[in-house]
Design an enzyme around this catalytic site. Structure first.
Site, PDB file in Angstrom:
ATOM      1  N   SER A 267       0.841  -1.198   0.000  1.00  0.00           N
ATOM      2  CA  SER A 267       0.000   0.000   0.000  1.00  0.00           C
ATOM      3  C   SER A 267       0.873   1.243   0.000  1.00  0.00           C
ATOM      4  O   SER A 267       1.994   1.218   0.533  1.00  0.00           O
ATOM      5  CB  SER A 267      -0.895   0.019   1.238  1.00  0.00           C
TER       6      SER A 267
ATOM      7  N   TYR B 144      -1.813   0.161  10.145  1.00  0.00           N
ATOM      8  CA  TYR B 144      -1.942  -0.425   8.817  1.00  0.00           C
ATOM      9  C   TYR B 144      -0.702  -0.092   7.995  1.00  0.00           C
ATOM     10  O   TYR B 144      -0.102  -0.952   7.350  1.00  0.00           O
ATOM     11  CB  TYR B 144      -3.209   0.132   8.153  1.00  0.00           C
TER      12      TYR B 144
END
Lengths: 266, 466
Positions: A159, A172
């Protein structure tokens, strides 16, 4: 954590009479929005796929869709990929069913609940486990499988959030940062063995995972993201920012000095 | 399942109040962008999501697709809209029978992308491909081939209906036939259609053998309809502004799927997006009149023949995404009736006169004959006779009184209006147009309703917000 069950299904890949050679793709986390959109493109190309996901109803729905769209073979196994003890058995079963593997596509991961993870270490550890520890376990097995054959491509969804920790999603983000660093090192080790490692860094994409996020209607279209990923795999790229504008954006974000960055609301 | 929280503020402002500065639009609008209601939008991505997503919620809900119906049939003020577009998987396709089984949130555009390269086409298609399979059933939509094919529901052998109590029913003509009839044209109120079967039809080419013929007046239109009854698709554009010798002039368009085999490639993505809300004065008698004259004479000859791709033939307006912004931020309303043959001609002439007199018409006007294949739905709109549809821009104090008169005229001529296109019919009008409505009401899911349904079943007889 539930006990993983292995439920092979689908017709034998050998039963397809067409002589066309199609890609053999192992998909981990096959019911994720990005994975499903990508698999639809491969299905239309007549690929052979083995799908692994946790929820049996969702997995069956995705598998039926891909078969209908033209996949030459769709095998499935229901499993909780957090359970690293079962990885070796699961992966060898999947690759036996596919009778080989050209591409492993790892789309397994969770967004988590950032405010909760800031207070509750167990939840923080869960995010790190699902997004970093479990993928490392899968990739250890898969990398060694590919190295033995001097062939294969490992496409892994990381990501843009892993490029720099930000207060809005640093649990995250740090799990994905770990994954990105792991992939860079793995590439450095096994590219010379003929194995490609593709790190995919999507920006925010409109999927079920992000539906509750603010401004999600402006996120990238999942089908366009999927088409870009398929092209990057075909081109054996090393890194992919998708949509592409995230590359310059993240370049800037990475290079803002901390004395300024620490005051920003990102 | 997480909730996507939309703009909570209700924006049910009457058109008169629309001069205020633009406020944030609600997250979900119908195609007419009127009325504007705040609602919570909850995506349904999997067949198992419903009714689980309603757990603990006291709000009423309504399943919705792409929001291409024009008025409030796909809206629920202050309620929960269950958007099915993530539920868009194929389940099975049998090339022998052409029967496609798919989840209900798949769009007709997505079905075409799959079907056309395999030599199949939709059995019935509306003027846009951006509607969902579930929405097409729930509004029992029709197309240019109504005379030979009936409406959409006639090609749906079965579907699954899930109610908010969790019960599931397989519905077909033989299994749960009353639920089948209530759900076709049932405006999404009987439960959630999770998946449905659709019988596709074979094609050998993307091409349409097209003929366009100018006509002057309703008699010439009816003659052409008679003459071209062997052609599958017929529809007419009609000039609703001109009076005198040009009254009800138009272009009769007829087409058949080409029988010459051609390349069956999928359609490209549309690239044009209407970029802004047009100012209120864009559509006026002069601009529409000029457009109509150009459009009427554009084909050069009174009669042309050509082969067209199916995209411009069926979906001319899909080429420009968000074309509804042409009508400005106040939005548009559509008026669409079906009047049985007994009074079809006199009714159409009288209504067209009333519209021409008002000077309010836009150029998007459609005239066509409905055939006599009965619809399977208890609340289906199509009935044999003349169908007419016209868009109106919303002009404060003018549009809604006109719609009231036109609705009453439709009623006097024994016709009915189309809920999927409506934002104005009164409870009294609706209950006369659809005499089965009370029987239908027994099949409504107690958790589901729509702003349309609340409006037209209001026992106080209250009129809609004008």
């Amino acid at each position: 954590m539930s006990t993983p069950a292995i439920l092979p299904s689908g017709t034998s890949p050998g039963s397809d009479s067409t002589a066309k050679i199609t890609k053999k793709i192992l998909v981990l986390g096959a019911t994720s929005g990005i994975a499903e959109a990508t698999c639809r493109i491969w299905a239309a190309q007549g690929a052979q796929m083995f799908l692994i996901a946790r929820n049996p109803e969702k997995l069956a729905a995705v598998a039926a869709d891909l078969k209908t769209r033209g996949a030459a073979y769709v095998g499935t196994a229901v499993a909780d990929l957090d359970d690293t003890d079962k990885h070796a058995e699961l992966l060898s079963h999947a690759i036996n069913s596919l009778t080989g593997m050209d591409v492993a596509y790892l789309a397994y991961g969770i967004l988590g609940d950032e405010p909760r993870a800031e207070q509750d270490f167990e939840h923080a550890a869960q995010i790190l486990h699902s997004n970093f520890v479990a993928p490392v376990s899968l990739l250890t097995w898969l990398a060694n499988f590919c190295v033995q054959r001097h062939a294969g491509l490992l496409a892994v969804i990381s990501s843009v959030a892993g490029d720099r920790g930000r207060k809005s999603n640093y649990l995250y983000g740090s799990s994905k940062a770990g994954l990105t660093a792991y992939l860079a090192g793995l590439r450095n080790r096994i590219d010379r063995e003929g194995v490609t490692v593709l790190t995919i860094k999507p920006g925010p994409v409109k999927t079920a995972m992000t539906a509750s996020m603010k401004g999600s209607e402006k996120f990238a279209d999942v089908n366009k993201v999927a088409a870009t990923i398929v092209k990057a795999i075909d081109a054996k790229k090393d890194n992919l920012y998708v949509p592409f504008q995230w590359q310059p954006i993240m370049f800037i974000i990475r290079n803002i000095p901390d004395r300024i960055f620490k005051k920003l609301n990102l | 399942m997480s909730l996507s929280t939309a703009e909570p503020e209700a924006l049910n402002t009457p058109p008169e109040a629309a001069r205020e500065p633009d406020r944030a639009p609600p997250a979900f609008q119908s195609w007419g962008r009127y009325p504007k209601y705040g609602a919570k939008v909850v995506p349904l991505n999997w067949q198992g999501d419903f009714p689980a997503v309603l757990a603990g919620s006291q709000d009423s809900a309504l399943p919705v697709g792409l929001g291409r119906s024009y008025g409030d049939v796909c809206l629920l003020k202050d309620g929960t809209l269950l958007q099915t577009t993530g539920m868009n998987r194929l389940i099975d396709f049998d090339p022998q029978t052409g029967i496609l089984t798919a989840e209900s949130g798949i769009s007709l555009a997505q079905i075409l992308d799959f079907a056309v390269p395999r030599g199949f086409f939709l059995p019935v298609t509306p003027g846009t491909k951006y509607v969902t399979l579930g929405g097409a059933i729930a509004n029992d939509i029709h197309g240019k081939n109504h005379e030979v094919a009936g409406s959409f529901g006639n090609h749906v052998p079965c579907f699954e209906l899930v109610r908010s109590d969790g019960s599931r029913r397989l519905c077909s003509r033989t299994e749960n036939p009353d639920w089948y009839a209530a759900t076709i044209g049932g405006m999404g109120l009987t439960g959630l259609i999770t998946w449905a079967q659709l019988r596709l039809r074979p094609i050998v080419s993307r091409g349409i053998d097209y003929e366009g013929i100018q006509f002057h007046g309703i008699d010439e239109f009816l003659d052409l309809k008679q003459k071209y009854q062997h052609v599958e698709y017929t529809v007419s554009w009609v000039d609703c502004v001109s009076t005198g010798k040009n009254f009800a002039r138009g272009i009769f368009m007829a087409g058949d799927h080409s029988k010459v085999p051609g390349e069956l490639k999928p359609s490209p993505e549309p690239k044009l997006v209407f970029p802004f809300d047009a100012p209120a004065f864009t559509l006026n008698r002069l601009s529409v009149s000029a457009f109509n004259t150009v459009f009427f004479h554009k084909q050069g000859n009174a009669h042309v023949k050509a082969v067209h791709d199916y995209e411009p033939f069926f979906y001319p307006l899909d080429a420009v995404l968000r074309w509804n912004r042409l009508y400005g931020k106040r939005g548009l309303v559509q008026f669409q009736y079906a009047i049985p043959w007994e009074h079809a001609k006199e009714g159409t002439i009288a209504i067209l006169r009333e519209i021409a007199k008002s000077g309010l018409a836009s150029f998007l006007a459609v005239l066509k004959a409905f055939g006599d294949i009965p619809s399977l739905g208890m609340m289906s709109f199509p009935q044999a006779g003349i169908m007419f549809a016209l868009d109106f821009p919303i002009k404060p104090g003018i549009t809604f009184p006109l719609l009231q008169r036109l609705g009453d005229m439709t009623l006097d001529y024994g016709g009915r209006l189309y809920p999927a296109k409506d934002a104005a019919m009164t409870a009294a009008q609706f209950q006369t147009f659809y005499p089965e409505w009370q029987r239908f009401a027994r099949f409504r899911d107690p958790m589901l309703t729509s702003s349309f349904w609340e409006r037209v079943t209001d026992s106080t007889g209250a009129k809609p917000t004008l």
